[in-house]
Design an enzyme around this catalytic site. Structure first.
Site, mmCIF file in Angstrom:
data_model
loop_
_atom_site.group_PDB
_atom_site.id
_atom_site.type_symbol
_atom_site.label_atom_id
_atom_site.label_comp_id
_atom_site.label_asym_id
_atom_site.label_seq_id
_atom_site.Cartn_x
_atom_site.Cartn_y
_atom_site.Cartn_z
ATOM 1 N N ILE A 59 57.511 92.187 60.546
ATOM 2 C CA ILE A 59 56.346 92.301 59.664
ATOM 3 C C ILE A 59 56.915 92.198 58.255
ATOM 4 C CG2 ILE A 59 56.436 94.856 59.925
ATOM 5 C CD1 ILE A 59 53.466 94.968 59.206
ATOM 6 N N SER A 60 56.354 91.314 57.439
ATOM 7 C CA SER A 60 56.923 91.027 56.120
ATOM 8 C C SER A 60 56.859 92.244 55.197
ATOM 9 C CB SER A 60 56.160 89.877 55.452
ATOM 10 O OG SER A 60 56.080 88.772 56.309
ATOM 11 N N GLN A 61 57.707 92.192 54.179
ATOM 12 C CA GLN A 61 57.713 93.214 53.127
ATOM 13 C C GLN A 61 56.348 93.215 52.411
ATOM 14 O OE1 GLN A 61 60.426 92.146 50.020
ATOM 15 N NE2 GLN A 61 60.134 94.053 48.906
#
Ligand code: SAH
Length: 213
Positions: A59-61
């Site tokens: 899950i992206s930053q």
């Protein structure tokens, strides 16, 4: 479960990092990231970091999610395509800022988990499918906006073809080993205009539907 102070600190950090669009900040405040993060990382759900999810993906930053969303320049008439559903977090953010979101994932497991989260949150304007996002979603094209959340060797010509004139594509593009450039493409009558934002690190865009679950 994270308390509100962790979420508020995150929103303040995003502002300091240059996320100024109030609608983007509002959506980041509204979507509970803890719902999209695995049990083992619940204490870190509101850290400004990428986190592991199933199938070896991430899950992206939050900063990158906010930056890409801001770069898309959305409005409530937009029909948006996302390649790389992953946890579904980015799609949930998009759903609050656009008319309709189409999202494609190559892992069945991630797709099913994301579907359940959209249902839990009552996000009825998100349509998700298992498929190969490198082909786009021809049946639903053209799109006002396209966002790719996995790193591509080049800008896929398929996706440019599925973008409306006046539309925008945001995508991480390979720029040396293990580093990509986050790129915005605007499609005009006469062709496309490219703008480079910042260096980023994403999992790769892989052709074909995953054979494993
Ligand atoms: N947007 C996601 C980030 C997920 S990471 C989130 O908010 O959590 C990128 C995702 O892209 C991974 O789940 C990976 O499986 C998926 N992906 C990679 N190549 C793909 C392809 N060709 N088609 C669809 N999904 C792809």
């Amino acid at each position: 479960m994270a308390d509100d102070s962790q979420k508020i600190s995150l929103i303040m950090a995003l502002r300091r990092q240059g996320i100024h669009d109030p609608n983007v900040l509002g959506a980041m405040e509204r979507v509970p990231r803890d719902l999209f993060v695995p049990e083992a990382f619940q204490d870190h759900a509101y850290d400004n970091n990428a986190l592991p999810i199933d199938c070896g993906q991430t899950i992206s930053q939050p900063y990158i999610v906010a930056l890409m969303t801001q770069a898309l320049d959305l409005n409530d008439r937009c029909k948006v395509l996302e390649i790389g559903t992953g946890s579904g977090y980015q799609a949930a953010i998009l759903s609050h800022l656009s008319r309709r979101v189409y999202t494609i994932e190559r892992y069945r497991t991630l797709h099913a988990q994301a579907q359940e989260r959209f249902h839990t949150l009552g996000l009825t304007n998100v349509t998700a499918m298992v498929g190969d996002g490198t082909k786009g979603w021809p049946d639903q094209a053209p799109f006002d906006r396209i966002i790719v959340t996995a790193a591509a060797p080049d800008i896929p010509e398929n996706l440019i073809q599925q973008l409306k004139i006046g539309g925008k594509l945001v995508i991480p593009v390979d720029n040396g080993p293990d580093v990509q450039e986050l790129v915005t493409i605007s499609r005009h009558d006469e062709g496309v205009e490219r703008r480079d934002l910042i260096p980023v690190r994403f999992v790769p865009l892989v052709e074909g539907v995953a054979k494993e679950l």
